[in-house]
Design an enzyme around this catalytic site. Structure first.
Site, PDB file in Angstrom:
ATOM      1  N   THR A 121       1.052  -0.873   0.240  1.00 50.67           N
ATOM      2  CA  THR A 121      -0.221   0.233   0.499  1.00 50.67           C
ATOM      3  C   THR A 121       0.798   1.409   0.208  1.00 50.67           C
ATOM      4  OG1 THR A 121      -1.589  -1.432   1.318  1.00 50.67           O
ATOM      5  CG2 THR A 121      -2.227   1.471   1.318  1.00 50.67           C
ATOM      6  N   LYS A 208      -6.619   1.532  -3.234  1.00 46.12           N
ATOM      7  CA  LYS A 208      -6.596   1.540  -2.186  1.00 46.12           C
ATOM      8  C   LYS A 208      -6.378   2.015  -0.787  1.00 46.12           C
ATOM      9  CE  LYS A 208      -4.666  -1.361   1.005  1.00 46.12           C
ATOM     10  NZ  LYS A 208      -6.061  -2.857   1.400  1.00 46.12           N
ATOM     11  N   CYS A 264      -2.633  -2.070   8.744  1.00 47.32           N
ATOM     12  CA  CYS A 264      -3.629  -1.624   7.839  1.00 47.32           C
ATOM     13  C   CYS A 264      -4.358  -0.170   8.200  1.00 47.32           C
ATOM     14  CB  CYS A 264      -3.967  -1.988   6.962  1.00 47.32           C
ATOM     15  SG  CYS A 264      -3.500  -3.269   6.039  1.00 47.32           S
ATOM     16  N   LYS A 267      -2.449   2.947   9.961  1.00 47.27           N
ATOM     17  CA  LYS A 267      -1.268   3.936   9.323  1.00 47.27           C
ATOM     18  C   LYS A 267      -2.151   4.558   7.937  1.00 47.27           C
ATOM     19  CE  LYS A 267       0.877  -0.614   6.725  1.00 47.27           C
ATOM     20  NZ  LYS A 267      -0.108   0.527   5.392  1.00 47.27           N
ATOM     21  N   LYS A 324      -8.101  -7.780  15.961  1.00 50.62           N
ATOM     22  CA  LYS A 324      -9.273  -9.020  15.567  1.00 50.62           C
ATOM     23  C   LYS A 324      -8.850 -10.274  16.090  1.00 50.62           C
ATOM     24  CE  LYS A 324      -8.712  -9.055  10.492  1.00 50.62           C
ATOM     25  NZ  LYS A 324      -9.492  -8.500   9.423  1.00 50.62           N
TER      26      LYS A 324
HETATM   27  P1  NAD Z   1       5.367  -7.278   6.849  1.00 51.29           P
HETATM   28  O1  NAD Z   1       5.679  -6.316   7.683  1.00 51.29           O
HETATM   29  O2  NAD Z   1       3.981  -8.593   7.373  1.00 51.29           O
HETATM   30  O3  NAD Z   1       6.076  -8.101   5.882  1.00 51.29           O
HETATM   31  C1  NAD Z   1       6.793  -7.891   4.664  1.00 51.29           C
HETATM   32  C2  NAD Z   1       7.473  -7.753   4.439  1.00 51.29           C
HETATM   33  O4  NAD Z   1       9.223  -7.881   3.320  1.00 51.29           O
HETATM   34  C3  NAD Z   1       8.601  -8.135   6.057  1.00 51.29           C
HETATM   35  O5  NAD Z   1       9.327  -9.994   5.877  1.00 51.29           O
HETATM   36  C4  NAD Z   1      10.651  -7.711   5.552  1.00 51.29           C
HETATM   37  O6  NAD Z   1      10.927  -8.869   6.228  1.00 51.29           O
HETATM   38  C5  NAD Z   1      10.198  -7.930   3.838  1.00 51.29           C
HETATM   39  N1  NAD Z   1      11.300  -6.552   3.438  1.00 51.29           N
HETATM   40  C6  NAD Z   1      11.127  -6.119   3.549  1.00 51.29           C
HETATM   41  N2  NAD Z   1      12.296  -4.827   2.723  1.00 51.29           N
HETATM   42  C7  NAD Z   1      12.928  -6.321   2.032  1.00 51.29           C
HETATM   43  C8  NAD Z   1      13.329  -6.291   1.113  1.00 51.29           C
HETATM   44  N3  NAD Z   1      14.482  -5.174   0.518  1.00 51.29           N
HETATM   45  N4  NAD Z   1      13.704  -7.803   0.291  1.00 51.29           N
HETATM   46  C9  NAD Z   1      12.612  -8.800   0.419  1.00 51.29           C
HETATM   47  N5  NAD Z   1      12.179  -7.901   2.017  1.00 51.29           N
HETATM   48  C10 NAD Z   1      11.934  -7.025   2.500  1.00 51.29           C
HETATM   49  O7  NAD Z   1       3.652  -6.153   6.055  1.00 51.29           O
HETATM   50  P2  NAD Z   1       2.657  -7.056   5.377  1.00 51.29           P
HETATM   51  O8  NAD Z   1       1.347  -6.846   6.213  1.00 51.29           O
HETATM   52  O9  NAD Z   1       3.001  -8.075   4.683  1.00 51.29           O
HETATM   53  O10 NAD Z   1       2.385  -5.776   4.221  1.00 51.29           O
HETATM   54  C11 NAD Z   1       3.161  -5.227   3.308  1.00 51.29           C
HETATM   55  C12 NAD Z   1       2.166  -4.196   2.941  1.00 51.29           C
HETATM   56  O11 NAD Z   1       1.241  -4.866   2.213  1.00 51.29           O
HETATM   57  C13 NAD Z   1       1.841  -2.669   3.104  1.00 51.29           C
HETATM   58  O12 NAD Z   1       2.471  -1.637   2.663  1.00 51.29           O
HETATM   59  C14 NAD Z   1       0.966  -3.096   4.405  1.00 51.29           C
HETATM   60  O13 NAD Z   1       0.168  -1.706   4.177  1.00 51.29           O
HETATM   61  C15 NAD Z   1      -0.564  -4.116   2.390  1.00 51.29           C
HETATM   62  N6  NAD Z   1      -1.084  -4.714   2.706  1.00 51.29           N
HETATM   63  C16 NAD Z   1      -1.017  -5.447   4.422  1.00 51.29           C
HETATM   64  C17 NAD Z   1      -2.403  -5.609   4.368  1.00 51.29           C
HETATM   65  C18 NAD Z   1      -2.483  -7.158   5.972  1.00 51.29           C
HETATM   66  O14 NAD Z   1      -3.464  -7.228   6.159  1.00 51.29           O
HETATM   67  N7  NAD Z   1      -0.945  -7.019   6.419  1.00 51.29           N
HETATM   68  C19 NAD Z   1      -3.622  -6.013   3.560  1.00 51.29           C
HETATM   69  C20 NAD Z   1      -3.339  -5.579   2.204  1.00 51.29           C
HETATM   70  C21 NAD Z   1      -2.411  -4.602   2.105  1.00 51.29           C
END
Ligand code: NAD
Length: 433
Positions: A121, A208, A264, A267, A324
């Site tokens: 996002t 989004k 989400c 932030k 949740k």
């Molecule tokens: P998260 O923190 O669980 O995972 C992110 C991962 O990226 C971590 O494991 C981290 O080590 C890795 N990472 C960081 N830099 C890296 C690099 N250079 N190379 C490879 N890996 C790297 O995050 P998430 O919850 O999966 O969210 C990811 C994105 O998706 C965010 O922008 C979030 O807002 C969005 N999003 C999250 C959700 C949700 O429910 N969690 C839903 C929709 C969208």
């Protein structure tokens, strides 16, 4: 198709596993060795229903692999997904360092055409910045690539199901080639009832944030009205029901409670507000959604104090610590605020959560944990219910009343029927009723 996924968090791992299940070949990369080591053994490093089984099946079929070698990962996939975190900066805007680092890694290692897909996002304009960054840093200027935006809408706790059955798939893409590849990639998921929608890149990025802000807005709206309902003797659940039958409104996201949390909504609402302000535009509605939510997280405490003015040295049980149910994620959970309020006034807080205790402990080292929901109640003066796990829906009230020292229940999710609980001899407070 061969796909590379940067980031094995909630979004990256679910995306990789679900695409593997559709028959694609996946290489997932992360910078966190612990996570990659676990994943290589077939173990997800977080709890998500159905994910572990699907992951094991696809590892066994040889369709998904894990690595820390970013350079060969760039070479591997025809499509490269960016699924890294975009956490909040101290001023509320999105920190894009992880995204831009991946862009630089791609620029340094790209050798043939790649479609780069932003799934994280990110604020509107980021895909263009990723493109510029790669263009500037790429060594061989003759190599072509596209950048498109494909925001993810999955919900933690139902992530696999959501990925496989999305309401819609949004892709913001400029080039015909990018659209063709994305159409082929999502062929196994897109249907008339869950369409693949192509938009401008900027629109996809905004869809989004706009969707999350609208959902959070509905929650804060109902939370604000819940206070009026309490004062005038109305019932916010009845109000939500009466509103929800209006087809223009619909019944979902009208539940009042002790506030939303997670990685989400909080932030993303702040990042969208910061983007508006960056463009010298008003963000009044967005700031209010956030303000009302932060206030709501603190609203259970006075309800407890009404029945128990002094909590110093007293045991207070908290059921539910995750933001949740059906996840282990405690980021920005309402429980963090409530536990802090209780501890600040000297209460001994005993928490129980089916999945979230380890993660909660990362944020709060002084809480005591119980082995099960009933042990948390032993000698407790009150129970505060924060997360609506199914385990808490039909508890044994007789057993509870024998275990507890004080018979007070503060229900932050309106799980119980007030008259029934009061008949059982408890003092009972909920939200907006
Ligand atoms: P998260 O923190 O669980 O995972 C992110 C991962 O990226 C971590 O494991 C981290 O080590 C890795 N990472 C960081 N830099 C890296 C690099 N250079 N190379 C490879 N890996 C790297 O995050 P998430 O919850 O999966 O969210 C990811 C994105 O998706 C965010 O922008 C979030 O807002 C969005 N999003 C999250 C959700 C949700 O429910 N969690 C839903 C929709 C969208």
């Amino acid at each position: 198709m061969k796909l590379t996924i940067f980031g094995t968090g909630y979004v990256g791992l679910v995306t990789g596993t679900c695409f593997a299940a559709l028959g694609h070949d996946i290489l997932c990369v992360d910078i966190d060795k612990k996570k990659i080591d676990m994943l290589k053994k077939g173990e997800p490093h977080f709890y998500e229903p159905g994910l572990a089984e699907l992951l094991k099946q696809n590892i066994a079929r040889g369709r998904i692999n894990f690595s820390m070698d970013a350079a060969s990962a760039v070479e591997y996939g025809q499509v490269i997904f960016i699924c890294v975190g975009t956490p909040q900066k101290s001023n509320g805007s999105a920190n894009l360092d992880f995204v831009y680092n991946v862009a630089l890694t791609i620029a340094a290692n790209i050798k043939s055409y790649k479609l780069i897909v932003d799934k994280s996002t990110v604020p509107v304009g980021t895909a263009r910045n990723v493109k510029k960054l790669i263009e500037t840093n790429i060594k061989d200027k003759a190599i072509e690539f596209d950048v498109c935006s494909n925001p993810e809408f999955l919900r933690e706790g139902a992530a696999v199901k959501d990925f496989q059955n999305p309401d819609r798939i949004v892709v913001g893409a400029d080039s015909r080639k990018a659209r063709q590849i994305m159409t082929e990639l999502y062929m196994g998921i897109a249907r008339a009832t869950r369409p693949l929608i192509f938009t401008k890149v900027e629109s996809a990025e905004m869809i989004k944030y706009a969707s999350n802000a609208m959902l959070a807005c509905r929650i804060s709206f109902m939370n604000e009205l819940s206070h009026l309902a309490e004062v005038v003797g109305a019932d916010i659940k009845e109000i939500a029901k009466g509103m929800g039958y209006d087809t223009r409104i619909g019944p979902r996201f009208l539940q009042a409670g002790c506030g939303y949390g997670g990685s989400c909504f909080p932030k993303d609402i702040r990042a969208l507000a910061a983007t508006l302000e960056h463009h010298n535009l008003n963000s009044d509605i967005l700031r209010s959604i956030d303000y009302v939510n932060e206030r709501q997280k603190k609203s259970l405490f006075p309800k407890l104090k009404k029945h128990l003015p002094s909590i110093e040295g007293k045991r207070i049980a908290v059921w539910g610590l995750t933001f949740k149910p059906r996840t282990d994620d405690c980021r920005e959970a309402s429980s963090l605020t409530i536990v802090e309020q209780l501890q600040k006034e000297g209460a001994i807080v005993v928490g129980y959560d089916p999945q979230g205790m380890e993660n909660f402990n990362e944020y709060n080292k002084t809480i005591e944990f119980a082995d099960d929901m009933y042990s948390a109640l032993k000698d407790a003066y009150a129970l505060i219910l924060v997360t609506e796990w199914d385990d808490f829906r039909n508890p044994d009230f007789e057993r509870m009343s024998k275990l507890m020292k004080g018979k007070i229940i503060i229900d932050g999710r309106n799980l119980y029927t007030p008259s029934i609980i009061i008949d059982k001899g408890f003092k009972y407070e909920s939200v907006g009723r």
